[in-house]
Write an enzyme that holds these catalytic residues in place. Sequence first.
Site, PDB file in Angstrom:
ATOM      1  CG  HIS A  19      30.504  35.141  40.501  1.00  0.00           C
ATOM      2  ND1 HIS A  19      31.511  35.913  40.758  1.00  0.00           N
ATOM      3  CD2 HIS A  19      30.109  35.325  41.975  1.00  0.00           C
ATOM      4  CE1 HIS A  19      31.755  36.423  42.049  1.00  0.00           C
ATOM      5  NE2 HIS A  19      30.801  36.258  42.669  1.00  0.00           N
ATOM      6  CG  HIS A  79      27.084  38.621  43.858  1.00  0.00           C
ATOM      7  ND1 HIS A  79      27.799  39.799  44.221  1.00  0.00           N
ATOM      8  CD2 HIS A  79      27.620  37.745  44.116  1.00  0.00           C
ATOM      9  CE1 HIS A  79      29.131  39.421  44.328  1.00  0.00           C
ATOM     10  NE2 HIS A  79      28.996  37.982  44.376  1.00  0.00           N
ATOM     11  CD  GLU A  80      26.432  33.995  44.082  1.00  0.00           C
ATOM     12  OE1 GLU A  80      27.154  33.339  43.759  1.00  0.00           O
ATOM     13  OE2 GLU A  80      26.710  34.623  45.487  1.00  0.00           O
ATOM     14  CD  GLU A 139      32.595  38.261  45.740  1.00  0.00           C
ATOM     15  OE1 GLU A 139      31.645  38.299  46.635  1.00  0.00           O
ATOM     16  OE2 GLU A 139      32.438  37.235  44.658  1.00  0.00           O
TER      17      GLU A 139
END
Length: 283
Positions: free
Chosen positions: A158, A154-155, A211
């Site tokens: 980004h 997820h990070e 997100e």
Amino acid sequence: MILHKNHGRRGLAFVLSAGVLAVSVLAGCASVHTTQGGAVGVERTQYMSSLVSSQDLQQEADQQYATILTQAKAKNLLDVDPRQVARVRAIAQRLIAQVGVFRPDATSWAWEVHVLSTQEINAWCMPGGKIAVYTGLLVQIQPTDDELAAVMGHEISHALREHARERVSQQMATSVGLSVLSVVTGSTAVSDLGGKLSDVMFTLPNSRTHEAEADRMGVELAARAGYDPAAAVSLWRKMAQASQGKEQPEILSTHPSAESRIADLQAAAQQVMPLYQQAKSGK
């Protein structure tokens, strides 16, 4: 107050000129495609300001990351437990090996992965691939490798989508609307880049759109790396449970959880399950 005619003309000319300059600066926000869509289909067009280049933001991120590491090392908080560090880096390595699916140039980024000893439940990835995982996440949540891969994927997503740059670009556009002169003269556009990066990385919450993109891309990265994509659902439920009756985990304050998000994660996990099965079979 009565203005001299010439003064009034000059004032009007100034206002018109400032308005034109504002439009010119705003026009500097160009549409870009930072990543390919992947199996999860992230196709949204992004808009980036010409005042915020990828190179400038990455340079600032590198400097801030180095400062964070230096401060952590001075306090004996950097990479304290070799087993934790080895585990985190092993998972990161497998995830990073898959980033070319979304953007081939990211395979040549100068990736770094460190573990910081702090009670906060958090993890992040700065522009250019500078990753930090907090021991609070490892100790309090006790994620499985699959769940930890969901967090890190997820990070990383980004960073791949350059969400930080996009958000800084939006701040620049807002600054233009509030104060044309400061942006036109460059008095805040460059000098305050570090402050804006810190805000979007550590203070301001991400948008639902960002997100959702990071969730879907992170699930795909994990699946391609051989980690069960369904673990993303159990992970976020664990973190939501950890916040009951306590101060909300830092990662949840910037990554709000909701039933709609769980549903989206479940759908994405099902979509990329064949990729996970293929990775596990070694084909």
